[in-house]
Design a protein around this motif. Structure first.
Motif, PDB file in Angstrom:
ATOM      1  N   GLU A   7     -12.027 -21.585  11.921  1.00 40.62           N
ATOM      2  CA  GLU A   7     -12.467 -20.281  12.422  1.00 40.62           C
ATOM      3  C   GLU A   7     -12.877 -19.407  11.247  1.00 40.62           C
ATOM      4  O   GLU A   7     -12.283 -19.477  10.160  1.00 40.62           O
ATOM      5  N   PHE A   9     -13.894 -15.319  10.268  1.00 41.08           N
ATOM      6  CA  PHE A   9     -13.833 -13.916  10.692  1.00 41.08           C
ATOM      7  C   PHE A   9     -14.509 -13.054   9.632  1.00 41.08           C
ATOM      8  O   PHE A   9     -14.106 -13.065   8.460  1.00 41.08           O
ATOM      9  N   ALA A  11     -14.693  -9.487   8.487  1.00 43.65           N
ATOM     10  CA  ALA A  11     -13.899  -8.278   8.722  1.00 43.65           C
ATOM     11  C   ALA A  11     -14.144  -7.262   7.616  1.00 43.65           C
ATOM     12  O   ALA A  11     -14.745  -7.564   6.573  1.00 43.65           O
ATOM     13  N   GLU A 354      -2.592 -11.563  12.939  1.00 44.23           N
ATOM     14  CA  GLU A 354      -3.808 -11.969  13.642  1.00 44.23           C
ATOM     15  C   GLU A 354      -4.329 -10.887  14.575  1.00 44.23           C
ATOM     16  O   GLU A 354      -5.541 -10.777  14.794  1.00 44.23           O
ATOM     17  N   ALA A 355      -3.436 -10.074  15.111  1.00 39.27           N
ATOM     18  CA  ALA A 355      -3.881  -8.972  15.978  1.00 39.27           C
ATOM     19  C   ALA A 355      -4.687  -7.958  15.179  1.00 39.27           C
ATOM     20  O   ALA A 355      -5.742  -7.476  15.625  1.00 39.27           O
ATOM     21  N   TYR A 356      -4.206  -7.635  13.980  1.00 33.16           N
ATOM     22  CA  TYR A 356      -4.944  -6.681  13.143  1.00 33.16           C
ATOM     23  C   TYR A 356      -6.250  -7.290  12.652  1.00 33.16           C
ATOM     24  O   TYR A 356      -7.276  -6.600  12.577  1.00 33.16           O
ATOM     25  N   LEU A 357      -6.231  -8.584  12.333  1.00 34.64           N
ATOM     26  CA  LEU A 357      -7.455  -9.254  11.929  1.00 34.64           C
ATOM     27  C   LEU A 357      -8.505  -9.143  13.035  1.00 34.64           C
ATOM     28  O   LEU A 357      -9.670  -8.837  12.769  1.00 34.64           O
ATOM     29  N   THR A 358      -8.093  -9.378  14.257  1.00 31.03           N
ATOM     30  CA  THR A 358      -9.022  -9.251  15.391  1.00 31.03           C
ATOM     31  C   THR A 358      -9.560  -7.827  15.491  1.00 31.03           C
ATOM     32  O   THR A 358     -10.750  -7.611  15.756  1.00 31.03           O
ATOM     33  N   GLU A 359      -8.703  -6.858  15.244  1.00 34.74           N
ATOM     34  CA  GLU A 359      -9.083  -5.444  15.346  1.00 34.74           C
ATOM     35  C   GLU A 359     -10.179  -5.063  14.352  1.00 34.74           C
ATOM     36  O   GLU A 359     -11.078  -4.271  14.675  1.00 34.74           O
ATOM     37  N   THR A 361     -12.287  -7.238  12.813  1.00 31.08           N
ATOM     38  CA  THR A 361     -13.321  -8.266  12.734  1.00 31.08           C
ATOM     39  C   THR A 361     -14.592  -7.811  13.435  1.00 31.08           C
ATOM     40  O   THR A 361     -14.561  -7.291  14.555  1.00 31.08           O
ATOM     41  N   HIS A 364     -17.116 -13.333  14.637  1.00 29.76           N
ATOM     42  CA  HIS A 364     -16.138 -14.425  14.663  1.00 29.76           C
ATOM     43  C   HIS A 364     -16.816 -15.681  15.191  1.00 29.76           C
ATOM     44  O   HIS A 364     -17.658 -15.617  16.102  1.00 29.76           O
TER      45      HIS A 364
END
Length: 368
Positions: A7, A9, A11, A354-359, A361, A364
């Protein structure tokens, strides 16, 4: 064990204050995070922080290169085949070192988790008792930089690095102001990030000869080895090369020309831990102390650099400062004062949020 997924990202990390050096101002830090997964469920994390003025890559290009050129080469590959993997990378595309580093770091993180060992044990063991990190001060007015430096020393920090490289007269004022502000006990490093020409570099170094500068870093353009050699021959001060060293081939030229006293290794320039180890070994053979530098990286690449720093005695200093410069990082790093500590946990030894990474990003993709 085989790699089944990669994967990527794209960011952007938020900085506490803008990062300003001779050639760029950054109000946030663009980064590329990679996540590899094995068929047994083990995950490895990596990171690329490209710099178009140094690595020849942009945030956007690095995302595309990893997604389309490099990550597909890992599917079905064994994570320990690091030499063969780098050969595949280099055969596929020349250059793009930070893109390669993002996957190299993830592979080493996975190797540590497979063997249940912290990464530094796999690449050389413990060569230092502790890792000291400096406080890095961006380019500002001499007065503002002196105030920052005085505040850090008052807080108990002993290693100060200042960014310069705008114009020689002001840079002289910056260096002298900072040294006066921190007293004689603190250590001072000066980095021009290619900002001077040969004459300016000699003028600045000679004008600050009494300022007890540990070393002057990359005074002129990256591969201007001749000017580096002439500066080194003219001044009785240590000269460190940074942007001019990307590979062992570069270092061979620097050694032959006697262009520098010290080498700043960066994972983003070298293409990851595996090629960085080769640079460190060659530097050791030439008697050139090394530093592991940072492109202001998140906890992921920061800890990769920290493990590399811990594993080699020739790597005498490091600048794993990224986690101190973000409002929030992707993982927790054990920094107390000016000391960075490695844990006994496997791999990089961190838990990525991972939640903050998604926030944070923006783009992806999944390769499998």
């Amino acid at each position: 064990m085989k790699i089944t997924k990669v994967e990527v990202f794209a960011a952007r990390l938020h900085l506490i204050e803008p990062f300003i050096i001779s050639y760029v101002r950054l109000d946030d830090m663009p980064t590329i995070i990679t996540r590899i997964e094995l068929d047994n469920g083990i995950v490895g994390w990596g990171e690329a922080v490209p710099d178009q003025n140094v690595t020849g890559e942009t945030w956007e290009s690095t995302y595309e290169v990893i997604q389309k050129e490099l990550a597909p080469l890992l599917i079905g590959e064994g994570p320990f085949n690091i030499d063969a993997i780098h050969r595949k990378f280099n055969a596929q595309i020349a250059g793009v070192p930070s893109a390669k580093a993002a996957l190299d770091i993830a592979l080493y993180d996975a190797m540590g988790k497979i063997t249940n060992q912290p990464l530094y044990r796999l690449i050389g063991g413990q060569a230092h008792d502790v890792l000291y990190i400096p406080q890095v001060i961006s380019i500002k007015t001499p007065e503002a930089m002196a105030a920052d430096a005085a505040r850090y020393v008052a807080q108990g920090f002993h290693h100060i690095k200042i960014k310069v490289g705008t114009d020689a007269p002001t840079d002289i004022k910056r260096i002298r102001a900072v040294r006066e502000a921190i007293g004689e006990e603190a250590f001072l490093r000066v980095d021009a990030n290619q900002g001077w020409d040969r004459i300016e570099a000699i003028q600045v170094i000679q004008a600050t000869a009494d300022c007890q500068v540990e070393w002057y870093e990359q005074p002129v353009k990256d591969h201007d080895y001749k000017s580096m050699r002439e500066i080194r021959a003219t001044v009785p001060h240590r000269i460190m090369i940074d942007e001019g060293i990307h590979s062992v081939q570069n270092l061979i030229d620097v050694i032959e020309m006697r262009s520098a006293d010290m080498v700043n290794i960066k994972l983003m320039k070298s293409g990851g831990i595996y090629p960085a180890l080769a640079i460190a070994n060659l530097a050791e053979a030439a008697g050139m102390p090394c530093q592991v530098g940072s492109m202001v990286e998140s906890a992921i690449a920061t800890m990769a650099g920290a493990h590399l720093s811990m594993s080699r005695s020739i790597i005498q200093t490091n600048e794993m400062v990224g986690p101190t410069m973000f409002t929030r990082d992707l993982a927790s790093v054990d920094i107390k004062g000016e000391c960075l500590y490695l844990s006994e946990r496997p791999g990089l030894g961190i838990d990525v949020d991972e939640a903050y990474l998604t926030e944070i990003t923006h783009h992806h993709c999944l390769i499998q």
